[in-house]
Design a protein around this motif. Sequence first.
Motif, mmCIF file in Angstrom:
data_model
loop_
_atom_site.group_PDB
_atom_site.id
_atom_site.type_symbol
_atom_site.label_atom_id
_atom_site.label_comp_id
_atom_site.label_asym_id
_atom_site.label_seq_id
_atom_site.Cartn_x
_atom_site.Cartn_y
_atom_site.Cartn_z
ATOM 1 N N LEU A 22 0.866 -1.259 0.083
ATOM 2 C CA LEU A 22 0.211 0.048 -0.051
ATOM 3 C C LEU A 22 0.934 1.228 -0.212
ATOM 4 C CD1 LEU A 22 -2.810 1.219 0.432
ATOM 5 C CD2 LEU A 22 -2.782 1.050 2.777
ATOM 6 N N THR A 23 1.925 1.223 0.991
ATOM 7 C CA THR A 23 2.817 2.537 0.989
ATOM 8 C C THR A 23 3.378 2.379 -0.488
ATOM 9 O OG1 THR A 23 2.932 1.749 3.213
ATOM 10 C CG2 THR A 23 4.543 3.380 2.288
ATOM 11 N N ILE A 26 0.903 4.111 -3.082
ATOM 12 C CA ILE A 26 0.804 5.610 -2.803
ATOM 13 C C ILE A 26 1.972 6.434 -3.143
ATOM 14 C CG2 ILE A 26 0.243 7.335 -1.046
ATOM 15 C CD1 ILE A 26 -1.066 5.248 0.756
ATOM 16 N N ILE A 27 3.133 6.048 -3.086
ATOM 17 C CA ILE A 27 4.293 6.836 -3.540
ATOM 18 C C ILE A 27 4.514 6.747 -5.055
ATOM 19 C CG2 ILE A 27 6.675 6.987 -3.188
ATOM 20 C CD1 ILE A 27 5.289 8.079 -0.735
ATOM 21 N N LEU A 29 2.022 6.877 -6.938
ATOM 22 C CA LEU A 29 1.098 7.666 -7.763
ATOM 23 C C LEU A 29 1.710 9.045 -7.651
ATOM 24 C CD1 LEU A 29 -1.968 6.294 -5.810
ATOM 25 C CD2 LEU A 29 -1.519 5.877 -8.245
ATOM 26 N N ALA A 30 2.721 9.283 -6.993
ATOM 27 C CA ALA A 30 3.220 10.797 -6.959
ATOM 28 C C ALA A 30 3.754 11.162 -8.323
ATOM 29 C CB ALA A 30 4.639 10.873 -6.022
ATOM 30 N N ARG A 287 8.751 16.353 0.666
ATOM 31 C CA ARG A 287 8.578 15.284 -0.452
ATOM 32 C C ARG A 287 9.670 14.471 -0.303
ATOM 33 N NH1 ARG A 287 4.555 16.344 -5.102
ATOM 34 N NH2 ARG A 287 3.084 17.540 -3.921
ATOM 35 N N TYR A 289 10.379 11.091 -0.183
ATOM 36 C CA TYR A 289 9.721 10.017 -0.004
ATOM 37 C C TYR A 289 10.144 8.877 0.761
ATOM 38 C CZ TYR A 289 6.778 12.261 -3.487
ATOM 39 O OH TYR A 289 5.967 13.147 -4.051
ATOM 40 N N ILE A 292 9.559 9.364 4.305
ATOM 41 C CA ILE A 292 7.926 8.840 4.530
ATOM 42 C C ILE A 292 7.508 7.458 4.359
ATOM 43 C CG2 ILE A 292 5.656 9.368 3.590
ATOM 44 C CD1 ILE A 292 6.840 11.953 2.340
ATOM 45 N N PHE B 146 -1.058 9.434 9.821
ATOM 46 C CA PHE B 146 -0.162 9.222 9.000
ATOM 47 C C PHE B 146 -0.271 8.790 7.517
ATOM 48 C CE2 PHE B 146 4.494 8.893 7.565
ATOM 49 C CZ PHE B 146 4.821 10.204 8.097
ATOM 50 N N VAL B 154 1.553 13.432 -1.487
ATOM 51 C CA VAL B 154 1.618 12.958 -2.886
ATOM 52 C C VAL B 154 0.821 13.756 -3.789
ATOM 53 C CG1 VAL B 154 1.221 11.083 -4.305
ATOM 54 C CG2 VAL B 154 2.539 10.597 -2.145
#
Lengths: 323, 296
Positions: A22-23, A26-27, A29-30, A287, A289, A292, B146, B154
């Motif tokens: 999942l993480t 999401i990244i 999708l940046a 950002r 990443y 994050i 978070f 993003v």
Amino acid sequence: MGRYVASRLLQALFLLVGVSILTFSIIQLAPGSFAEMVGETIDATIEDRARLTALWGLDQPIHIQYWRWAQNMLRGNFGESLVTARPVFDMIVERLPATIVLNLIVIFLIYLIALPIGIISAVKQYSWFDHVMTFFAFVGSAMPGFFFAMMLIYYVAMRHEAIPIAGMASIGVEWGQVPFMEWLVDRSRYLVLPLAVGVFGGLAGLVRFMRASMLDEINQDYVRTARAKGLSERVVVFKHALRNSLLPIVTTLGFTFSGLLGGSIVIESIFAWPGVGLLALNAIFTRDYQVIMAFNLIGAFMLVVGMLLADILYVVVDPRIKY
Amino acid sequence: MAIANPQATKSYTGMAAKEDTFLSLTWYRFRRHKLAMFFVGVLLLLYVIAIIAPWIAPHDPMAIHVGGRFEPLSREFPAGTDRLGRDIYSRLLHGARISLAVGFVSAGLAMTLGTLVGAIAGYFGGVLDEVLMRICEVMMAIPTFFLLLTVVAVFERSLLNIMLVIGFTTWPSAARLVRGQFLSLREMDYVEAARSVGARNSRIVMWHILPNCMAPIIVSTTLRIGGAMLTESALAFIGLGVTDPPSWGTLMEAGRHTLRFAPHMTLIPGALIFLTVLAYNFIGDGLRDALDPKLK
């Protein structure tokens, strides 16, 4: 017991794989790729970018990229920060003590204050004490933590020089270089506001939980039996009801454990507390990443481990639970 | 709802029999909750203000009054002016629209999505249930705030995106709530009866089971609206909110660094957020007592 733990471990492992996917997604999708982002900062040519893309394997299919990243994570290699070019692992580790100290004290105080209030509220249900506490619990759960913090800063800290508004320590007051008492007083002064806000935020929920749990037990048949056979109210409440009512509290420890790391982002941001939460927040603004993603995974890891521990502990303390 | 209505006896004493519908019973019980009733009034007032904000705001919320930075409270500027000399009172009125809308839309989205997933998982069970619940668990394994920050980092920060993000990160708990209801309701005799007369699955779900788990859904939605507002304002307060037009949280953030000489900039929007969330919580509590007296 062994089989139960094994199956729970397997479940936890599955959860962590899910979280990592999942993480990672999401990244992904940046907008813009890593290479482009870095390329912008160091005035790289198109050829340089292409070389970076190949070097980091960003031209590979997505599942291969994920696999490489996951392998690195498993080895404890969280990569290097895109902003500071330092290992993410080091950046997080050096921030850990501040966050853990703050949250440990917060959690300790929350339990210390909330449990007695919840118990008394339940034992004296519908008394004036119960009504006042219920009202406060409502107010507490509706009050935004940062609003409470701002009021404390304005009405307390700005009128008393002794309470600093930001930071964790005065310059020059270091462990070992000044007398212990002076060190302790200095650190305590900085702790007052973050602690107050943290404790206030977590109090309402736990008071309600403890009250409900205690009420459940007080209305049980065995408590009536204990009263009927003439035991004093003290023994009935503290020896019979209280012990059982504390069992469900064990399940809250799982969330508490995960709160050690990520539970104080807003507080750290308000009071410039140099902890992991502030690091993560800055990573979001810049950002960064790698930071994050590492923070998300560590947060999830703590939550899953906390839940696992709570589940196992629950079986240990309550022999009635069959697994 | 097999609950005796204390008013029912009246209808036998000469007055025309009044039918006790579910709604009238609920309303009767809700009205006794004085605090909840009071906060319904507060909330209605806030919504009216939000709707008519453009007509009652004395200034354009974006208009800059040159030479009037950080004005204190005055007749012309009831809540003072900000860093750029904009009228805070007008900004608060317009901010009400954003803050109320964020709470409403994101909670609605989370609840709709959660109900859909929860209903499917709970009604059909089996492999589908397993898969959906595992997905929920994965999402709940990342600390919510978070996960939210990551997604906000993003995607572009717009009002719509903030609403979507809060909705999409909080639906799993709603799904679990609805699933639990469906699991127990689908075993009821009346569902069996409906199935025996040949009702389709969609009909059973929509007309027979769903209406019976509306009570917890409505209560949870009410509480979630307050929760979503808190989340949005926390995001805004740490600098990740919508700025144009500003929400109450963004307005608080704007006054954060001038707290010493312009405290009203931060404290007034803060108090408004607090009041609104408090209203939703009390109404949710009142609804819980009114909709299902057994539920505590």
